[in-house]
Design a protein around this motif. Structure first.
Motif, short mmCIF file in Angstrom:
data_model
loop_
_atom_site.label_atom_id
_atom_site.label_comp_id
_atom_site.label_asym_id
_atom_site.label_seq_id
_atom_site.Cartn_x
_atom_site.Cartn_y
_atom_site.Cartn_z
N ALA A 69 0.81 -1.22 0.00
CA ALA A 69 0.00 0.00 0.00
C ALA A 69 0.85 1.27 0.00
CB ALA A 69 -0.97 -0.01 1.18
N PRO A 70 1.92 1.39 0.81
CA PRO A 70 2.75 2.60 0.76
C PRO A 70 3.35 2.84 -0.63
CG PRO A 70 3.22 1.37 2.76
CD PRO A 70 2.34 0.50 1.92
N LEU A 71 3.78 1.77 -1.28
CA LEU A 71 4.32 1.90 -2.63
C LEU A 71 3.27 2.45 -3.58
CD1 LEU A 71 6.36 1.37 -4.94
CD2 LEU A 71 5.50 -0.98 -5.03
N GLU A 72 2.07 1.95 -3.50
CA GLU A 72 0.99 2.42 -4.37
C GLU A 72 0.69 3.90 -4.13
OE1 GLU A 72 -2.30 -0.23 -3.76
OE2 GLU A 72 -1.08 -2.01 -4.15
N PHE A 73 0.72 4.32 -2.87
CA PHE A 73 0.47 5.72 -2.55
C PHE A 73 1.56 6.62 -3.14
CE2 PHE A 73 1.20 9.41 0.20
CZ PHE A 73 -0.04 10.03 0.10
N ILE A 74 2.82 6.23 -2.98
CA ILE A 74 3.94 7.01 -3.54
C ILE A 74 3.81 7.11 -5.05
CG2 ILE A 74 6.44 7.11 -3.83
CD1 ILE A 74 6.64 5.58 -1.14
N LEU A 75 3.47 5.99 -5.69
CA LEU A 75 3.33 6.00 -7.14
C LEU A 75 2.17 6.87 -7.60
CD1 LEU A 75 4.05 2.26 -8.06
CD2 LEU A 75 5.52 4.25 -8.42
N MET A 76 1.08 6.91 -6.84
CA MET A 76 -0.04 7.78 -7.19
C MET A 76 0.39 9.25 -7.16
SD MET A 76 -3.63 6.23 -5.74
CE MET A 76 -3.10 5.77 -4.09
N VAL A 77 1.14 9.62 -6.13
CA VAL A 77 1.64 11.00 -6.04
C VAL A 77 2.56 11.30 -7.22
CG1 VAL A 77 3.03 12.61 -4.69
CG2 VAL A 77 1.41 11.09 -3.54
N LEU A 78 3.44 10.36 -7.54
CA LEU A 78 4.36 10.53 -8.68
C LEU A 78 3.60 10.71 -9.98
CD1 LEU A 78 7.39 8.06 -8.49
CD2 LEU A 78 7.44 10.56 -8.61
N MET A 79 2.61 9.86 -10.21
CA MET A 79 1.85 9.93 -11.46
C MET A 79 1.12 11.26 -11.60
SD MET A 79 0.33 6.05 -11.98
CE MET A 79 -0.30 5.79 -10.32
#
Length: 507
Positions: A246-256
Motif C-alpha cells: 500500500a505505501p508503494l501504491e500511494f507514492i506511485l499515485m503522487v508521482l503519477m
C-alpha cells in the motif's frame, strides 16, 4: 503551400538525425554498464554491439551537413517526426536479440511503446528479463517522457539556432522561461529531483516488504522513472500488483499526478506561487473531470467481486483512476480482471479517463485538460452569445498563467486536435473489431494506444496479429506527437513524392 523536400532539406534532416542517433548510441552504454555490473555478459555484448552500430550510423549521417544554421518549420517537423521512428528501430535491435520476443514486430512494438511512454508490453517471461534489458526499457521511458528534443537540448546537442523550432515541433507549446534551452534544463532538473526523492522512498518501502537491497534500489529507480514520466513499464509481469504494498501504491499515485501536471505549472509551484496553480483552467478542469469520473467509476466498481470490501474498493479503484487519467498504465488488477470482473461501466470509465489524459506540456498523453477546458469555455461563449442582445460583445476569459481572453484560434486548435483524437480512437476500434475482438475491448485498447495510456485489456499480447500491431504502433506514434507533427510530415512526404499536377497546386 506544400513544397517538395529538396536535397538540401534531406541533408539537413539527415544531419540532425545523425546527432540524435549518436546520442542514443551513447545512452545504450548505460544498459551495457548495468550488464557489466551484474555480470550479465550476453546482454553486455548485445548492447556494446548495438551502441557501436547506432553510433557508426549516426556519425555517417553527421557528414551530410556540417555547417550550422536555423531550421525552418518544415525541417523541424520532419526531424522530430522521423527521429521517433528511427530511434525505435535502433532500440528494437538489442531487444529482439534478448530472446524475450516471439517476433521482430513484437520487439519493435516494445521499443515504440517505451519511447512514446505508452507502457504496453509484449515481452515473454518478463520476470526473468536481465537487469540490462530492464534498464534500457526505462531509459526509453525517460527519454520519451521528457521528449527526445528536450533531452538533446539540455546537453547542447542541437544548437541554439535550431532549438525553438525543434522544441515546438515536439507537441510543446509553452516555455517556463523565454529561453528554450533553459526551459529544457529546468524540465530535466525537476525530473531528476523528483525521481531521486521517489527512489529513496520507494526503495525503503521495498526493503520493508523484504526485498533484497540490490534488487530493491534498482527497481525503486525504475518505478520512479516510470511513474513520473507516466510511462507504465514495470520490472515485473504483474505490474504494481506484484508488490502488494500500500505505501508503494500511494507514492506511485503522487508521482503519477505530479507527472501529469504541466511543467509550466510546476515552475509556478517551484517559485512558491500557489494561487496561480489552483486558479489555472487546467487545474480546475482536472478537479472537476476526475471528481466526476471517480464517482462514476466507484459506483460501477462497487457492484463487482473485485471490490468486496470498502478498503479494497478505495485502494484498487483510486489507484486505477489515477493510473488511467495520468495515462501511466500501472495496474493493480490483472488484464483479465479488467475485461471479465469489472462491470462494463467501470471498464469504459477507465477508457474515458485515458482518452482525456493529463495536462499540456506534461509527460501525460491524451486529449489534455487544457483542450477540454477551452472547449467547455467555447460552449459557454456560444450560450452567452445566443442570450445576449445583438449589439452586445461577448467576451469569455480564463486563467492560464494570467488572465486570457478566449480567442477563436485557440478554440479552433483545441477542437481540431480533439476531433483527430476521436477519429483515431474510432479507427483503432474498427481495426480491433475487424480482427475479431469484442467492441468493448477494441475501444479500450484503441484509446490506450492513442492516448499512450498503456493499460491493456488483452488484445495487446505476444505474437498478436502483425496488422493490428502495426496499427497500434501508428496510434502510439501519432498520439505522442499529438497528430500535428505527424500529419505535417505525411503531407510533406506526399508533396515530395506525388507529381505536382496531381496535387492540383503550385509551390
Amino acid at each position: 503551400m506544400w513544397q517538395r523536400f529538396t536535397l538540401f532539406d534531406l541533408r539537413v534532416i539527415g544531419h540532425y538525425l545523425g546527432t540524435l542517433s549518436l546520442f542514443f548510441g551513447l545512452l545504450m552504454l548505460v544498459p551495457f554498464a548495468t550488464a557489466v555490473c551484474y555480470q550479465e555478459w550476453q546482454p553486455a555484448a548485445r548492447y556494446f554491439f548495438s551502441a557501436g552500430l547506432v553510433m557508426a550510423i549516426g556519425a555517417a549521417l553527421r557528414f551530410l551537413r556540417v555547417e550550422s544554421g536555423r531550421l525552418n518549420r518544415r525541417q523541424a517537423l520532419a526531424i522530430t517526426g522521423t527521429a521517433w521512428l528511427v530511434l525505435a528501430f535502433f532500440a528494437s535491435i538489442p531487444l529482439y536479440q534478448s530472446g524475450h520476443f516471439l517476433t521482430y514486430s513484437d520487439a519493435l512494438f516494445e521499443a515504440v511503446s517505451g519511447l512514446t511512454t505508452t507502457g504496453a508490453s509484449v515481452l515473454t517471461d518478463m520476470d526473468h528479463l536481465s537487469n540490462a534489458d530492464n534498464m534500457f526499457r526505462f531509459i526509453m521511458h525517460f527519454l520519451g517522457g521528457l521528449g527526445l528534443i528536450v533531452v538533446a537540448l539540455t546537453v547542447g546537442l542541437l544548437g541554439r539556432q535550431s532549438s525553438a523550432s525543434l522544441y515546438n515541433s515536439e507537441a510543446r507549446s509553452e516555455h517556463v522561461v523565454p529561453n528554450v534551452v533553459q526551459t529544457a534544463r529546468f524540465i530535466l532538473r525537476i525530473t531528476l529531483t523528483v525521481v531521486a526523492a521517489a527512489t529513496v522512498l520507494i526503495g525503503i518501502a521495498l526493503l520493508v516488504i523484504g526485498m533484497e537491497p540490490a534488487r530493491a534500489w534498482i527497481q525503486a529507480f525504475w518505478l520512479s522513472v516510470s511513474g513520473f514520466v507516466t510511462g507504465g513499464f514495470a520490472p515485473m509481469a504483474q505490474s504494481v500488483l506484484y508488490y502488494h504494498c500500500a505505501p508503494l501504491e500511494f507514492i506511485l499515485m503522487v508521482l503519477m499526478i505530479m507527472g501529469s501536471i504541466s511543467f509550466v505549472l510546476h515552475s509556478e509551484l517551484w517559485r512558491g506561487r500557489i494561487m496561480p496553480f489552483f486558479h489555472d483552467i487546467e487545474t480546475r478542469t482536472m478537479f472537476l473531470w476526475i471528481g466526476a469520473m471517480t464517482v462514476v467509476f466507484t459506483a460501477s466498481l462497487a457492484a463487482t467481486q473485485l471490490a468486496s470490501d470498502l478498503p479494497t474498493l478505495l485502494r484498487r479503484g483510486l489507484f486505477m483512476v489515477v493510473s488511467s487519467f495520468t495515462t501511466t498504465g500501472f495496474q493493480v488488477i490483472t488484464s483479465n480482471q479488467l475485461s471479465t470482473v469489472l462491470s462494463s461501466g467501470a471498464f469504459l470509465s477507465l477508457a474515458l479517463l485515458m482518452s482525456v489524459g493529463g495536462a499540456t506540456d506534461s509527460t501525460a498523453g491524451g486529449i489534455k485538460f487544457m483542450r477540454l477546458g477551452v472547449i467547455f469555455k467555447s460552449v459557454v461563449s456560444t450560450v452567452k452569445e445566443a442570450l445576449a442582445p445583438e449589439s452586445a460583445r461577448v467576451v469569455v476569459s480564463y486563467n492560464h498563467l494570467g488572465r486570457r481572453v478566449l480567442a477563436p484560434s485557440t478554440v479552433k486548435t483545441a477542437m481540431t486536435v480533439f476531433i483527430l483524437y476521436v477519429v483515431i480512437y474510432v479507427m483503432g476500434t474498427l481495426v480491433g473489431i475487424a480482427h475479431g475482438y469484442e467492441a468493448n475491448e477494441a475501444i479500450f485498447e484503441s484509446v490506450a494506444m492513442t492516448s499512450n495510456g498503456g493499460i491493456v485489456a488483452g488484445l495487446v499480447t505476444p505474437g498478436m496479429p502483425v496488422s493490428l500491431e502495426l496499427f497500434y504502433m501508428l496510434q502510439m506514434w501519432a498520439g505522442r506527437l499529438e497528430f500535428v507533427t505527424l500529419l505535417a510530415l505525411l503531407v510533406e512526404v506526399i508533396a515530395s513524392v506525388v507529381p505536382r499536377n496531381r496535387l492540383g497546386m503550385r509551390s
